[in-house]
Write a protein that holds these residues in place. Structure first.
Motif, short mmCIF file in Angstrom:
data_model
loop_
_atom_site.label_atom_id
_atom_site.label_comp_id
_atom_site.label_asym_id
_atom_site.label_seq_id
_atom_site.Cartn_x
_atom_site.Cartn_y
_atom_site.Cartn_z
N ASN A 161 4.49 -7.22 1.49
CA ASN A 161 3.36 -6.34 1.76
C ASN A 161 3.46 -5.07 0.91
N PRO A 162 2.34 -4.44 0.60
CA PRO A 162 2.39 -3.23 -0.22
C PRO A 162 3.27 -2.12 0.35
N SER A 163 3.40 -2.03 1.68
CA SER A 163 4.16 -0.93 2.29
C SER A 163 5.64 -1.23 2.44
N LEU B 31 -4.52 -8.88 -1.97
CA LEU B 31 -4.70 -7.46 -1.66
C LEU B 31 -6.14 -7.14 -1.26
N ASN C 109 -0.71 -1.31 5.05
CA ASN C 109 -0.75 -2.05 3.79
C ASN C 109 -2.10 -1.95 3.10
N ILE D 222 -4.88 -0.80 0.82
CA ILE D 222 -4.92 -0.04 -0.42
C ILE D 222 -6.33 0.51 -0.61
N ARG E 185 -7.84 3.14 -5.80
CA ARG E 185 -6.63 2.80 -6.55
C ARG E 185 -6.93 1.83 -7.69
N LEU F 297 -3.45 -3.04 -11.71
CA LEU F 297 -2.31 -2.33 -11.14
C LEU F 297 -1.91 -1.12 -11.97
N TYR G 223 2.17 -5.48 -5.11
CA TYR G 223 1.98 -4.04 -5.19
C TYR G 223 3.27 -3.40 -4.69
N THR G 224 4.17 -3.08 -5.62
CA THR G 224 5.52 -2.65 -5.24
C THR G 224 5.74 -1.17 -5.53
N GLY H 222 1.54 1.70 -9.90
CA GLY H 222 0.24 2.09 -9.39
C GLY H 222 -0.69 2.51 -10.50
#
Length: 408
Positions: free
Chosen positions: A51-53, A88, A109, A111, A115, A154, A393-394, A398
């Motif tokens: 997950n992104p978070s 995402l 998570n 976004i 972004r 990204l 999405y790590t 970004g």
């Protein structure tokens, strides 16, 4: 008595003599925990959900964890461990307007749409047409400048590829394109592939009677030969490509399938099954479990599935599956009275899920399990097309990175 008292020794006071405290017993060293073993710690962190978070939150624990989680080698191992990047959200918009990123994950998570701002055209008179996403890459067309744009949401980086000579028309509605990562390294995991070689296919359908296709390979920086085939209709402008086996496939207006074989660089048409005529918003091309083409057809809130199969005698044909999906029993009860109007408005080939548009918003329907999820809530129906966007999405990545605009 007095003599006895005088003969006693005087009591010692703390001011005249100091008693040293007994030495404390030596303490044994604290036992080591599994988290003190960096190799074992990395194995544990690899198993965090993609997950992104997940990684950003874990990096707040301490400097040691942050050092591990920001290491490019660990991030590569993390992607390989999970193999499939998460969905995402979708880039959603009308064909005549620039799409906007629409997140579908819940907090933390989720976004924000800001972004992933879709790049704007150089010309005020021509919008970049969004063609779809795959392997963390998106492809757009700017017909007036005869350019295809491969964009990495990204990081914001993009590469411009000029159209090949020999394919000409100013009608933007006749063009289509698809992109894929071309990294053939053993163990490569798609999802963050901008620095890897890619393959780009450009499609042109002329006067509804003939289609042309050409393959660009970034490794060589050159276009291949132009392939062509006869066709009865144009590509549905709301239907992006689907990667099926070794071919990019598009749904044509009559529900035939235009297929470009990437390896052979050949173009052909797969005729539709013997079925009634469906509107563009009632039929979707999908990828079957056998990695073949399939058609999902919506009629009276029931989705009927067709699958193209190869039989043991070498014959290839369409077969209507007994499995049907009745939408009326899947929608929430509060939708009663609002579920009569349903469109098929998108497809995610990685999860085999179709996007449904209704008067109360949008849903994803997983074709294998028939699971449904309400992803966007609204009180009106819209005719947007939904292009799925998957990626890892790590931490440390970004849109804040400086984008690079490269001309190829």
């Amino acid at each position: 008595m007095l003599r006895m008292l005088r003969g006693r020794p005087k009591a010692q006071t703390s001011s005249s003599h100091h008693c040293s405290p007994a030495p404390a017993p030596a303490q044994a060293p604290a036992p080591k925990t599994p988290l003190d073993d960096e190799d074992l710690l990395q194995e544990i962190l690899l198993r965090l959900p993609p997950n992104p978070s997940s990684l950003p939150r874990a990096s707040l624990v301490c400097k040691g964890w942050r050092s591990i989680l920001s290491d490019p080698e660990f991030l590569e191992r993390f992607r390989k461990h999970h193999h499939t990047p998460p969905l995402l959200g979708f880039f959603a918009g009308h064909v005549h307007a620039t799409p906007v990123f629409t997140p579908i994950l819940d907090s933390p998570n989720r976004i924000p749409a800001s972004r992933f701002p879709v790049p704007q055209s150089h010309s005020r008179n021509d919008e970049w047409r969004f063609m779809g996403c795959r392997h963390g890459l998106a492809v757009l067309l700017e017909v007036s400048r005869r350019e295809a744009v491969v964009w990495h949401p990204l990081t914001g980086q993009r590469r411009h590829v000029s159209f090949p000579p020999g394919m000409h028309t100013d009608d933007w509605n006749r063009w289509h394109a698809a992109v894929q990562c071309a990294d053939a390294a053993d163990g490569h995991v798609h999802g963050d592939c901008f620095s890897n070689p890619f393959k780009l296919v450009l499609i042109l359908v002329a006067q509804r009677v003939r289609a042309f296709a050409c393959l660009y390979e970034s490794a060589s920086g050159a276009w291949g030969d132009i392939a062509s085939t006869a066709t009865r209709d144009t590509i549905c402008y709301t239907q992006p490509s689907v990667l099926i086996g070794n071919a990019f496939c598009w749904l044509l207006g009559e529900a035939d399938i235009l297929a470009f074989d990437i390896q052979r660089q050949s173009l052909g048409v797969i005729e539709k099954p013997n079925m009634k005529r469906y509107f563009d918003s009632s039929v979707r091309l999908f990828r079957t479990q056998d990695n073949g083409p399939g058609l999902a057809c919506l009629s009276k809130l029931t989705i009927q599935l067709w699958e193209r199969k190869s039989y043991c005698d070498g014959v290839v044909g369409w077969e209507m599956l007994q499995k049907t999906i009745k939408l009326k029993g899947l929608f929430p009860r509060r939708m009663r009275g609002y579920d009569k109007l349903v469109y098929l408005s998108g497809y995610d080939e990685d999860t085999n899920a179709i996007v449904l548009t209704t008067e109360t918003g949008n849903f994803t329907l997983q074709l294998d399990s028939a699971q449904i999820r309400h992803i966007i809530k609204r009180d009106y129906i819209c005719d947007n097309t939904f292009y799925p966007y998957t990626n890892f999405y790590t931490a440390g990545r970004g849109v804040g990175w400086k984008w690079v605009d490269q001309k190829l």
